[in-house]
Design a protein around this motif. Structure first.
Motif, PDB file in Angstrom:
ATOM      1  N   LEU A 213      16.612  23.032   8.199  1.00 56.85           N
ATOM      2  CA  LEU A 213      17.441  23.994   7.462  1.00 56.85           C
ATOM      3  C   LEU A 213      16.989  24.060   6.002  1.00 56.85           C
ATOM      4  O   LEU A 213      16.894  25.138   5.416  1.00 56.85           O
ATOM      5  CB  LEU A 213      18.921  23.632   7.584  1.00 56.85           C
ATOM      6  CG  LEU A 213      19.503  23.933   8.974  1.00 56.85           C
ATOM      7  CD1 LEU A 213      20.816  23.183   9.196  1.00 56.85           C
ATOM      8  CD2 LEU A 213      19.708  25.451   9.177  1.00 56.85           C
ATOM      9  N   ALA A 214      16.643  22.913   5.420  1.00 54.88           N
ATOM     10  CA  ALA A 214      16.176  22.906   4.024  1.00 54.88           C
ATOM     11  C   ALA A 214      14.799  23.580   3.913  1.00 54.88           C
ATOM     12  O   ALA A 214      14.544  24.335   2.970  1.00 54.88           O
ATOM     13  CB  ALA A 214      16.104  21.471   3.507  1.00 54.88           C
TER      14      ALA A 214
ATOM     15  N   CYS B 214      12.726  30.766  13.223  1.00 58.96           N
ATOM     16  CA  CYS B 214      11.573  31.665  13.033  1.00 58.96           C
ATOM     17  C   CYS B 214      11.977  33.111  13.259  1.00 58.96           C
ATOM     18  O   CYS B 214      11.597  34.016  12.510  1.00 58.96           O
ATOM     19  CB  CYS B 214      10.460  31.330  14.017  1.00 58.96           C
ATOM     20  SG  CYS B 214       9.770  29.693  13.800  1.00 58.96           S
ATOM     21  N   ARG B 215      12.741  33.324  14.307  1.00 58.88           N
ATOM     22  CA  ARG B 215      13.184  34.680  14.660  1.00 58.88           C
ATOM     23  C   ARG B 215      14.036  35.257  13.536  1.00 58.88           C
ATOM     24  O   ARG B 215      13.835  36.382  13.103  1.00 58.88           O
ATOM     25  CB  ARG B 215      13.971  34.627  15.969  1.00 58.88           C
ATOM     26  CG  ARG B 215      14.242  35.975  16.583  1.00 58.88           C
ATOM     27  CD  ARG B 215      14.984  35.815  17.896  1.00 58.88           C
ATOM     28  NE  ARG B 215      14.169  35.306  18.978  1.00 58.88           N
ATOM     29  CZ  ARG B 215      14.453  34.241  19.740  1.00 58.88           C
ATOM     30  NH1 ARG B 215      15.567  33.549  19.511  1.00 58.88           N
ATOM     31  NH2 ARG B 215      13.658  33.866  20.709  1.00 58.88           N
ATOM     32  N   PHE B 216      14.971  34.453  13.049  1.00 62.96           N
ATOM     33  CA  PHE B 216      15.849  34.864  11.950  1.00 62.96           C
ATOM     34  C   PHE B 216      15.015  35.244  10.719  1.00 62.96           C
ATOM     35  O   PHE B 216      15.204  36.296  10.111  1.00 62.96           O
ATOM     36  CB  PHE B 216      16.819  33.715  11.624  1.00 62.96           C
ATOM     37  CG  PHE B 216      17.207  33.621  10.184  1.00 62.96           C
ATOM     38  CD1 PHE B 216      18.109  34.540   9.645  1.00 62.96           C
ATOM     39  CD2 PHE B 216      16.674  32.636   9.355  1.00 62.96           C
ATOM     40  CE1 PHE B 216      18.462  34.462   8.300  1.00 62.96           C
ATOM     41  CE2 PHE B 216      17.019  32.559   8.023  1.00 62.96           C
ATOM     42  CZ  PHE B 216      17.911  33.481   7.486  1.00 62.96           C
TER      43      PHE B 216
ATOM     44  N   ARG C  50      22.857  34.394   5.660  1.00 61.70           N
ATOM     45  CA  ARG C  50      22.718  34.330   7.124  1.00 61.70           C
ATOM     46  C   ARG C  50      22.255  32.949   7.596  1.00 61.70           C
ATOM     47  O   ARG C  50      22.642  32.493   8.674  1.00 61.70           O
ATOM     48  CB  ARG C  50      21.774  35.428   7.615  1.00 61.70           C
ATOM     49  CG  ARG C  50      22.376  36.811   7.354  1.00 61.70           C
ATOM     50  CD  ARG C  50      22.360  37.784   8.511  1.00 61.70           C
ATOM     51  NE  ARG C  50      21.652  37.392   9.702  1.00 61.70           N
ATOM     52  CZ  ARG C  50      20.787  38.174  10.344  1.00 61.70           C
ATOM     53  NH1 ARG C  50      20.501  39.364   9.868  1.00 61.70           N
ATOM     54  NH2 ARG C  50      20.232  37.776  11.465  1.00 61.70           N
ATOM     55  N   LEU C  51      21.451  32.288   6.765  1.00 66.34           N
ATOM     56  CA  LEU C  51      21.030  30.935   7.132  1.00 66.34           C
ATOM     57  C   LEU C  51      22.237  29.987   7.145  1.00 66.34           C
ATOM     58  O   LEU C  51      22.354  29.131   8.020  1.00 66.34           O
ATOM     59  CB  LEU C  51      19.952  30.427   6.161  1.00 66.34           C
ATOM     60  CG  LEU C  51      19.297  29.096   6.537  1.00 66.34           C
ATOM     61  CD1 LEU C  51      18.590  29.170   7.890  1.00 66.34           C
ATOM     62  CD2 LEU C  51      18.290  28.655   5.460  1.00 66.34           C
ATOM     63  N   GLU C  52      23.156  30.207   6.212  1.00 67.05           N
ATOM     64  CA  GLU C  52      24.377  29.399   6.179  1.00 67.05           C
ATOM     65  C   GLU C  52      25.206  29.657   7.447  1.00 67.05           C
ATOM     66  O   GLU C  52      25.767  28.730   8.041  1.00 67.05           O
ATOM     67  CB  GLU C  52      25.174  29.725   4.896  1.00 67.05           C
ATOM     68  CG  GLU C  52      26.535  29.055   4.778  1.00 67.05           C
ATOM     69  CD  GLU C  52      26.503  27.518   4.840  1.00 67.05           C
ATOM     70  OE1 GLU C  52      25.420  26.929   4.706  1.00 67.05           O
ATOM     71  OE2 GLU C  52      27.584  26.925   5.054  1.00 67.05           O
TER      72      GLU C  52
ATOM     73  N   ALA D  83      25.394  26.339  14.326  1.00 71.26           N
ATOM     74  CA  ALA D  83      24.714  25.190  14.941  1.00 71.26           C
ATOM     75  C   ALA D  83      25.645  23.973  14.972  1.00 71.26           C
ATOM     76  O   ALA D  83      25.678  23.227  15.952  1.00 71.26           O
ATOM     77  CB  ALA D  83      23.426  24.864  14.183  1.00 71.26           C
ATOM     78  N   GLU D  84      26.419  23.790  13.913  1.00 67.89           N
ATOM     79  CA  GLU D  84      27.404  22.694  13.872  1.00 67.89           C
ATOM     80  C   GLU D  84      28.421  22.874  15.000  1.00 67.89           C
ATOM     81  O   GLU D  84      28.820  21.918  15.657  1.00 67.89           O
ATOM     82  CB  GLU D  84      28.175  22.718  12.537  1.00 67.89           C
ATOM     83  CG  GLU D  84      27.367  22.305  11.324  1.00 67.89           C
ATOM     84  CD  GLU D  84      27.081  20.816  11.290  1.00 67.89           C
ATOM     85  OE1 GLU D  84      27.794  20.059  11.976  1.00 67.89           O
ATOM     86  OE2 GLU D  84      26.124  20.412  10.600  1.00 67.89           O
ATOM     87  N   ARG D  85      28.805  24.120  15.216  1.00 71.03           N
ATOM     88  CA  ARG D  85      29.841  24.417  16.210  1.00 71.03           C
ATOM     89  C   ARG D  85      29.320  24.204  17.637  1.00 71.03           C
ATOM     90  O   ARG D  85      29.974  23.582  18.464  1.00 71.03           O
ATOM     91  CB  ARG D  85      30.319  25.866  16.034  1.00 71.03           C
ATOM     92  CG  ARG D  85      31.582  26.225  16.813  1.00 71.03           C
ATOM     93  CD  ARG D  85      31.935  27.700  16.661  1.00 71.03           C
ATOM     94  NE  ARG D  85      30.960  28.588  17.292  1.00 71.03           N
ATOM     95  CZ  ARG D  85      30.875  28.833  18.595  1.00 71.03           C
ATOM     96  NH1 ARG D  85      31.728  28.254  19.426  1.00 71.03           N
ATOM     97  NH2 ARG D  85      29.956  29.635  19.071  1.00 71.03           N
ATOM     98  N   THR D  86      28.097  24.714  17.887  1.00 70.47           N
ATOM     99  CA  THR D  86      27.580  24.663  19.266  1.00 70.47           C
ATOM    100  C   THR D  86      26.799  23.386  19.537  1.00 70.47           C
ATOM    101  O   THR D  86      26.557  23.043  20.699  1.00 70.47           O
ATOM    102  CB  THR D  86      26.630  25.849  19.540  1.00 70.47           C
ATOM    103  OG1 THR D  86      25.541  25.770  18.602  1.00 70.47           O
ATOM    104  CG2 THR D  86      27.330  27.183  19.353  1.00 70.47           C
TER     105      THR D  86
END
Ligand code: MG
Length: 354
Positions: free
Chosen positions: A31-32, A89-91, A69-71, A77-80
Protein backbone atom coordinates in the motif's frame (compact mmCIF):
# COMPACT_ATOMS: atom_id res chain seq x y z
CA UNK A 1 -11.25 -13.53 -24.22
CA UNK A 2 -10.09 -17.15 -24.14
CA UNK A 3 -8.65 -18.95 -21.14
CA UNK A 4 -5.11 -20.07 -21.96
CA UNK A 5 -5.62 -23.58 -23.32
CA UNK A 6 -2.47 -24.90 -21.63
CA UNK A 7 -3.80 -24.25 -18.12
CA UNK A 8 -4.24 -27.65 -16.48
CA UNK A 9 -6.99 -26.57 -14.09
CA UNK A 10 -8.82 -23.68 -15.72
CA UNK A 11 -11.84 -24.01 -13.41
CA UNK A 12 -9.84 -23.44 -10.27
CA UNK A 13 -7.23 -21.10 -11.79
CA UNK A 14 -6.38 -18.04 -9.70
CA UNK A 15 -4.17 -15.26 -11.05
CA UNK A 16 -2.45 -15.13 -7.69
CA UNK A 17 -2.63 -17.07 -4.46
CA UNK A 18 -0.52 -14.46 -2.66
CA UNK A 19 -3.02 -12.64 -0.48
CA UNK A 20 -1.14 -9.61 0.84
CA UNK A 21 -3.51 -9.41 3.82
CA UNK A 22 -2.05 -12.67 5.17
CA UNK A 23 0.91 -10.65 6.42
CA UNK A 24 0.53 -7.17 7.89
CA UNK A 25 4.00 -6.15 6.86
CA UNK A 26 3.40 -7.11 3.22
CA UNK A 27 0.04 -5.33 3.06
CA UNK A 28 1.54 -2.16 4.54
CA UNK A 29 4.53 -2.37 2.21
CA UNK A 30 2.49 -2.67 -1.00
CA UNK A 31 0.00 0.00 0.00
CA UNK A 32 2.88 2.39 0.78
CA UNK A 33 4.66 1.49 -2.47
CA UNK A 34 1.54 2.29 -4.47
CA UNK A 35 0.82 5.41 -2.39
CA UNK A 36 4.22 6.79 -3.43
CA UNK A 37 3.63 6.19 -7.14
CA UNK A 38 2.37 9.70 -8.08
CA UNK A 39 5.34 11.37 -6.36
CA UNK A 40 7.79 9.09 -8.13
CA UNK A 41 6.28 9.31 -11.57
CA UNK A 42 5.70 12.96 -12.48
CA UNK A 43 9.45 13.29 -13.16
CA UNK A 44 9.22 10.82 -16.05
CA UNK A 45 6.40 12.79 -17.64
CA UNK A 46 8.13 16.14 -17.15
CA UNK A 47 11.62 15.04 -18.17
CA UNK A 48 10.36 13.20 -21.24
CA UNK A 49 8.03 15.88 -22.57
CA UNK A 50 4.96 13.73 -21.91
CA UNK A 51 3.31 16.07 -19.40
CA UNK A 52 0.87 17.71 -21.82
CA UNK A 53 -0.97 21.01 -21.29
CA UNK A 54 -1.98 22.24 -17.84
CA UNK A 55 0.07 19.49 -16.27
CA UNK A 56 0.19 20.71 -12.65
CA UNK A 57 -3.57 20.90 -12.36
CA UNK A 58 -4.17 17.58 -14.14
CA UNK A 59 -1.50 15.78 -12.12
CA UNK A 60 -2.87 17.16 -8.86
CA UNK A 61 -6.36 15.95 -9.84
CA UNK A 62 -4.89 12.54 -10.64
CA UNK A 63 -2.88 12.34 -7.42
CA UNK A 64 -5.84 13.44 -5.29
CA UNK A 65 -8.27 10.93 -6.71
CA UNK A 66 -5.56 8.26 -6.68
CA UNK A 67 -4.95 8.80 -2.94
CA UNK A 68 -8.67 8.76 -2.15
CA UNK A 69 -9.32 5.58 -4.09
CA UNK A 70 -6.26 3.84 -2.69
CA UNK A 71 -7.57 4.59 0.80
CA UNK A 72 -10.89 3.00 -0.21
CA UNK A 73 -8.99 -0.07 -1.42
CA UNK A 74 -7.18 -0.23 1.93
CA UNK A 75 -10.45 -0.02 3.88
CA UNK A 76 -12.05 -2.66 1.66
CA UNK A 77 -9.03 -4.94 2.06
CA UNK A 78 -9.30 -4.62 5.86
CA UNK A 79 -12.96 -5.56 5.62
CA UNK A 80 -12.60 -8.54 3.28
CA UNK A 81 -9.13 -9.67 4.37
CA UNK A 82 -8.09 -9.90 0.71
CA UNK A 83 -5.70 -7.87 -1.42
CA UNK A 84 -3.63 -8.96 -4.42
CA UNK A 85 -0.92 -7.09 -6.31
CA UNK A 86 -2.90 -7.33 -9.55
CA UNK A 87 -5.76 -5.39 -7.91
CA UNK A 88 -3.35 -2.57 -7.14
CA UNK A 89 -1.89 -2.65 -10.67
CA UNK A 90 -5.34 -2.54 -12.21
CA UNK A 91 -6.37 0.38 -10.01
CA UNK A 92 -3.20 2.36 -10.84
CA UNK A 93 -3.56 1.97 -14.58
CA UNK A 94 -7.27 2.76 -14.54
CA UNK A 95 -6.43 6.00 -12.72
CA UNK A 96 -3.62 6.97 -15.08
CA UNK A 97 -5.72 6.23 -18.11
CA UNK A 98 -8.69 8.17 -16.79
CA UNK A 99 -6.55 11.24 -16.18
CA UNK A 100 -4.87 11.12 -19.58
CA UNK A 101 -1.49 9.67 -18.61
CA UNK A 102 -1.67 6.24 -20.22
CA UNK A 103 2.08 5.60 -20.44
CA UNK A 104 4.32 7.60 -18.07
CA UNK A 105 7.31 5.35 -18.77
CA UNK A 106 7.14 5.72 -22.58
CA UNK A 107 10.30 7.85 -22.66
CA UNK A 108 12.19 5.64 -20.23
CA UNK A 109 11.31 2.54 -22.26
CA UNK A 110 12.43 4.18 -25.50
CA UNK A 111 15.76 5.28 -24.01
CA UNK A 112 16.42 1.89 -22.47
CA UNK A 113 15.65 0.15 -25.75
CA UNK A 114 18.04 2.51 -27.56
CA UNK A 115 20.86 1.76 -25.11
CA UNK A 116 20.20 -1.98 -25.18
CA UNK A 117 20.20 -2.08 -28.98
CA UNK A 118 23.71 -0.60 -29.05
CA UNK A 119 24.92 -3.34 -26.67
CA UNK A 120 23.17 -6.18 -28.53
CA UNK A 121 26.04 -6.96 -30.97
CA UNK A 122 28.50 -7.36 -28.12
CA UNK A 123 26.14 -9.63 -26.20
CA UNK A 124 25.48 -11.97 -29.14
CA UNK A 125 29.17 -11.95 -29.96
CA UNK A 126 29.94 -13.19 -26.44
CA UNK A 127 27.24 -15.85 -26.83
CA UNK A 128 28.48 -16.98 -30.23
CA UNK A 129 32.04 -17.25 -28.96
CA UNK A 130 30.86 -20.14 -26.77
CA UNK A 131 29.38 -23.48 -27.79
CA UNK A 132 27.20 -26.16 -26.24
CA UNK A 133 26.37 -25.96 -22.58
CA UNK A 134 28.51 -22.88 -21.72
CA UNK A 135 26.59 -20.95 -24.40
CA UNK A 136 23.24 -21.88 -22.85
CA UNK A 137 24.57 -21.06 -19.38
CA UNK A 138 25.51 -17.57 -20.52
CA UNK A 139 22.08 -17.13 -22.11
CA UNK A 140 20.43 -18.16 -18.86
CA UNK A 141 22.56 -15.77 -16.88
CA UNK A 142 21.76 -13.07 -19.44
CA UNK A 143 18.02 -13.45 -19.03
CA UNK A 144 18.41 -13.06 -15.25
CA UNK A 145 20.71 -10.03 -15.63
CA UNK A 146 18.33 -8.42 -18.11
CA UNK A 147 15.45 -8.91 -15.71
CA UNK A 148 17.16 -6.63 -13.17
CA UNK A 149 15.90 -3.57 -15.04
CA UNK A 150 12.56 -3.06 -13.36
CA UNK A 151 10.79 0.14 -12.41
CA UNK A 152 8.37 -1.78 -10.20
CA UNK A 153 10.93 -2.42 -7.49
CA UNK A 154 12.28 0.34 -5.20
CA UNK A 155 15.74 -1.27 -5.16
CA UNK A 156 16.21 -1.36 -8.91
CA UNK A 157 14.45 2.00 -9.38
CA UNK A 158 17.11 3.55 -7.15
CA UNK A 159 19.86 1.85 -9.19
CA UNK A 160 18.28 3.25 -12.34
CA UNK A 161 18.21 6.77 -10.90
CA UNK A 162 21.88 6.44 -9.91
CA UNK A 163 22.75 5.39 -13.47
CA UNK A 164 23.87 1.94 -12.32
CA UNK A 165 21.33 -0.04 -14.29
CA UNK A 166 23.52 -1.44 -17.03
CA UNK A 167 23.48 -4.95 -18.35
CA UNK A 168 27.13 -5.83 -17.88
CA UNK A 169 27.10 -4.82 -14.22
CA UNK A 170 23.81 -6.68 -13.78
CA UNK A 171 25.57 -9.81 -15.03
CA UNK A 172 27.71 -9.47 -11.89
CA UNK A 173 24.59 -9.38 -9.70
CA UNK A 174 23.45 -12.79 -10.90
CA UNK A 175 24.43 -15.03 -8.01
CA UNK A 176 26.53 -18.13 -8.46
CA UNK A 177 24.62 -21.38 -8.73
CA UNK A 178 22.89 -23.12 -7.14
CA UNK A 179 20.23 -20.43 -7.35
CA UNK A 180 17.40 -20.00 -4.85
CA UNK A 181 15.30 -22.28 -7.03
CA UNK A 182 17.58 -23.99 -9.47
CA UNK A 183 16.20 -26.40 -12.03
CA UNK A 184 18.74 -25.18 -14.56
CA UNK A 185 20.27 -28.61 -15.08
CA UNK A 186 16.97 -30.09 -16.27
CA UNK A 187 16.40 -27.06 -18.43
CA UNK A 188 19.91 -27.06 -19.86
CA UNK A 189 19.71 -30.72 -20.74
CA UNK A 190 16.49 -29.95 -22.63
CA UNK A 191 18.08 -26.98 -24.39
CA UNK A 192 21.53 -28.24 -25.17
CA UNK A 193 21.39 -30.53 -28.17
CA UNK A 194 18.00 -29.15 -29.12
CA UNK A 195 14.76 -30.67 -30.32
CA UNK A 196 13.18 -31.41 -26.96
CA UNK A 197 10.56 -28.74 -27.73
CA UNK A 198 8.89 -27.63 -30.92
CA UNK A 199 7.61 -24.23 -29.94
CA UNK A 200 8.23 -21.96 -26.98
CA UNK A 201 5.82 -19.27 -25.83
CA UNK A 202 7.58 -16.64 -23.73
CA UNK A 203 5.61 -14.11 -21.69
CA UNK A 204 8.14 -11.29 -21.75
CA UNK A 205 8.57 -8.61 -19.11
CA UNK A 206 10.53 -5.34 -19.38
CA UNK A 207 11.81 -3.07 -22.13
CA UNK A 208 15.50 -2.37 -22.59
CA UNK A 209 18.13 -4.84 -21.40
CA UNK A 210 15.50 -7.36 -20.35
CA UNK A 211 13.97 -7.92 -23.77
CA UNK A 212 16.92 -6.95 -26.00
CA UNK A 213 19.88 -8.43 -24.12
CA UNK A 214 18.20 -11.16 -22.07
CA UNK A 215 15.25 -12.54 -24.01
CA UNK A 216 16.26 -11.94 -27.64
CA UNK A 217 19.65 -13.69 -27.49
CA UNK A 218 17.90 -16.69 -25.91
CA UNK A 219 15.07 -16.63 -28.45
CA UNK A 220 17.66 -16.35 -31.22
CA UNK A 221 19.47 -19.43 -29.99
CA UNK A 222 16.23 -21.39 -29.59
CA UNK A 223 15.34 -20.41 -33.16
CA UNK A 224 18.76 -21.44 -34.38
CA UNK A 225 18.18 -24.87 -32.83
CA UNK A 226 15.05 -25.23 -34.95
CA UNK A 227 12.41 -24.23 -32.38
CA UNK A 228 9.70 -21.73 -33.14
CA UNK A 229 9.48 -18.90 -30.62
CA UNK A 230 6.50 -16.69 -29.83
CA UNK A 231 7.16 -13.65 -27.65
CA UNK A 232 3.97 -12.57 -25.91
CA UNK A 233 3.99 -8.92 -24.78
CA UNK A 234 1.31 -6.93 -22.98
CA UNK A 235 -1.34 -5.18 -25.02
CA UNK A 236 -1.26 -1.92 -23.04
CA UNK A 237 1.41 -0.12 -20.99
CA UNK A 238 2.35 -1.08 -17.43
CA UNK A 239 5.42 0.60 -15.91
CA UNK A 240 8.42 -0.32 -18.06
CA UNK A 241 6.98 -3.58 -19.39
CA UNK A 242 7.28 -3.78 -23.14
CA UNK A 243 4.03 -3.62 -25.09
CA UNK A 244 3.31 -5.46 -28.31
CA UNK A 245 3.18 -2.10 -30.13
CA UNK A 246 6.78 -1.51 -29.01
CA UNK A 247 7.99 -5.09 -29.43
CA UNK A 248 7.22 -5.52 -33.13
CA UNK A 249 9.26 -2.51 -34.37
CA UNK A 250 12.01 -3.38 -31.89
CA UNK A 251 12.30 -6.88 -33.39
CA UNK A 252 12.62 -5.35 -36.86
CA UNK A 253 15.23 -2.92 -35.62
CA UNK A 254 17.40 -5.58 -33.99
CA UNK A 255 16.94 -7.87 -37.00
CA UNK A 256 18.44 -5.07 -39.11
CA UNK A 257 21.70 -5.62 -37.21
CA UNK A 258 21.65 -9.40 -36.99
CA UNK A 259 21.18 -11.72 -39.99
CA UNK A 260 20.36 -14.66 -37.69
CA UNK A 261 17.47 -12.81 -36.07
CA UNK A 262 16.43 -11.43 -39.43
CA UNK A 263 16.16 -14.96 -40.87
CA UNK A 264 14.06 -16.09 -37.92
CA UNK A 265 11.70 -13.16 -38.30
CA UNK A 266 11.23 -13.43 -42.05
CA UNK A 267 10.71 -17.19 -41.87
CA UNK A 268 8.11 -16.71 -39.09
CA UNK A 269 10.07 -18.84 -36.65
CA UNK A 270 10.22 -15.85 -34.31
CA UNK A 271 7.06 -13.80 -33.80
CA UNK A 272 5.83 -11.13 -31.43
CA UNK A 273 2.26 -11.58 -30.27
CA UNK A 274 -0.22 -9.68 -28.12
CA UNK A 275 -0.78 -11.45 -24.79
CA UNK A 276 -4.03 -9.56 -24.30
CA UNK A 277 -2.86 -8.49 -20.84
CA UNK A 278 -2.34 -5.07 -19.32
CA UNK A 279 -0.43 -5.41 -16.03
CA UNK A 280 2.90 -6.70 -14.70
CA UNK A 281 0.95 -9.57 -13.11
CA UNK A 282 -0.85 -11.45 -15.84
CA UNK A 283 -4.17 -13.18 -15.94
CA UNK A 284 -4.00 -16.36 -18.00
CA UNK A 285 -7.74 -16.82 -17.83
CA UNK A 286 -8.06 -13.84 -20.21
CA UNK A 287 -5.61 -13.89 -23.08
CA UNK A 288 -5.86 -12.79 -26.70
CA UNK A 289 -6.98 -15.22 -29.42
CA UNK A 290 -3.51 -15.14 -30.98
CA UNK A 291 -1.86 -15.85 -27.65
CA UNK A 292 -4.14 -18.81 -27.05
CA UNK A 293 -3.49 -20.10 -30.58
CA UNK A 294 0.28 -19.82 -29.99
CA UNK A 295 -0.09 -21.63 -26.66
CA UNK A 296 -1.91 -24.50 -28.36
CA UNK A 297 1.13 -25.03 -30.62
CA UNK A 298 3.66 -24.65 -27.80
CA UNK A 299 5.18 -27.35 -25.64
CA UNK A 300 7.12 -24.99 -23.39
CA UNK A 301 5.72 -21.89 -21.72
CA UNK A 302 8.08 -19.38 -20.18
CA UNK A 303 6.89 -16.92 -17.55
CA UNK A 304 9.54 -14.25 -17.23
CA UNK A 305 9.93 -11.72 -14.41
CA UNK A 306 8.57 -11.35 -10.89
CA UNK A 307 5.14 -10.08 -11.91
CA UNK A 308 4.39 -12.85 -14.39
CA UNK A 309 6.17 -15.78 -12.73
CA UNK A 310 5.97 -15.12 -9.01
CA UNK A 311 3.42 -12.47 -7.98
CA UNK A 312 1.03 -14.14 -10.39
CA UNK A 313 0.86 -17.70 -11.68
CA UNK A 314 3.18 -19.14 -9.05
CA UNK A 315 0.71 -21.92 -8.25
CA UNK A 316 -0.80 -22.33 -11.71
CA UNK A 317 -0.41 -25.75 -13.33
CA UNK A 318 0.08 -26.32 -17.02
CA UNK A 319 -0.51 -29.11 -19.51
CA UNK A 320 2.91 -28.48 -21.04
CA UNK A 321 6.37 -27.81 -19.62
CA UNK A 322 6.64 -24.47 -17.85
CA UNK A 323 9.70 -22.48 -16.92
CA UNK A 324 9.52 -19.59 -14.47
CA UNK A 325 12.55 -17.34 -14.55
CA UNK A 326 13.02 -14.16 -12.54
CA UNK A 327 15.34 -12.14 -10.40
CA UNK A 328 13.91 -11.41 -6.96
CA UNK A 329 14.21 -7.65 -6.55
CA UNK A 330 11.51 -6.77 -4.11
CA UNK A 331 11.78 -7.10 -0.33
CA UNK A 332 8.20 -8.23 0.08
CA UNK A 333 8.39 -10.89 -2.65
CA UNK A 334 11.63 -12.04 -1.08
CA UNK A 335 9.98 -12.27 2.36
CA UNK A 336 7.03 -14.16 0.92
CA UNK A 337 9.21 -16.75 -0.79
CA UNK A 338 11.75 -16.96 2.07
CA UNK A 339 14.53 -15.79 -0.25
CA UNK A 340 17.12 -12.99 -0.26
CA UNK A 341 17.26 -9.87 -2.40
CA UNK A 342 18.71 -10.63 -5.86
CA UNK A 343 18.19 -14.34 -5.52
CA UNK A 344 17.46 -16.01 -8.84
CA UNK A 345 14.50 -18.24 -9.62
CA UNK A 346 14.82 -20.83 -12.36
CA UNK A 347 11.88 -23.15 -11.80
CA UNK A 348 11.06 -25.79 -14.33
CA UNK A 349 8.04 -28.09 -14.16
CA UNK A 350 6.88 -30.94 -16.30
CA UNK A 351 3.19 -30.99 -17.33
CA UNK A 352 0.46 -31.64 -14.80
CA UNK A 353 -2.22 -33.88 -16.21
CA UNK A 354 -5.51 -32.98 -14.52
MG1 MG B 1 8.13 -5.51 -15.43
Amino acid sequence: MPVLCQLANPDTYQVSTWNLMDNEEDAAYWLALFAGFPDRSDRYLLEDGLAGPDFSRRWLAFATEYAERLEMIRVEAERTGRLYTIDLCRFRWDMLDRHGFPDPCAGVKQRENDVAVTLYPEVVQRVDALAGRPRWELLLKGILAGNMFDLGSPETMAMYQRGEADFFSFLEYVPARPWFIDHADVLLSGLNGGARWRQVLIFVDNSGADIVLGVLPLARELGRQGLRVALAANRTPALNDITIGELRPLLERVAGMDPVLSDLLTSGRLVGIDSGNSYPSIDLSRVSEECDAAAAESDLIVLEGMGRAIESNWDASFKCDVWRVAMLKDESVVRWRGAKLYDAVCRFEAPIIP
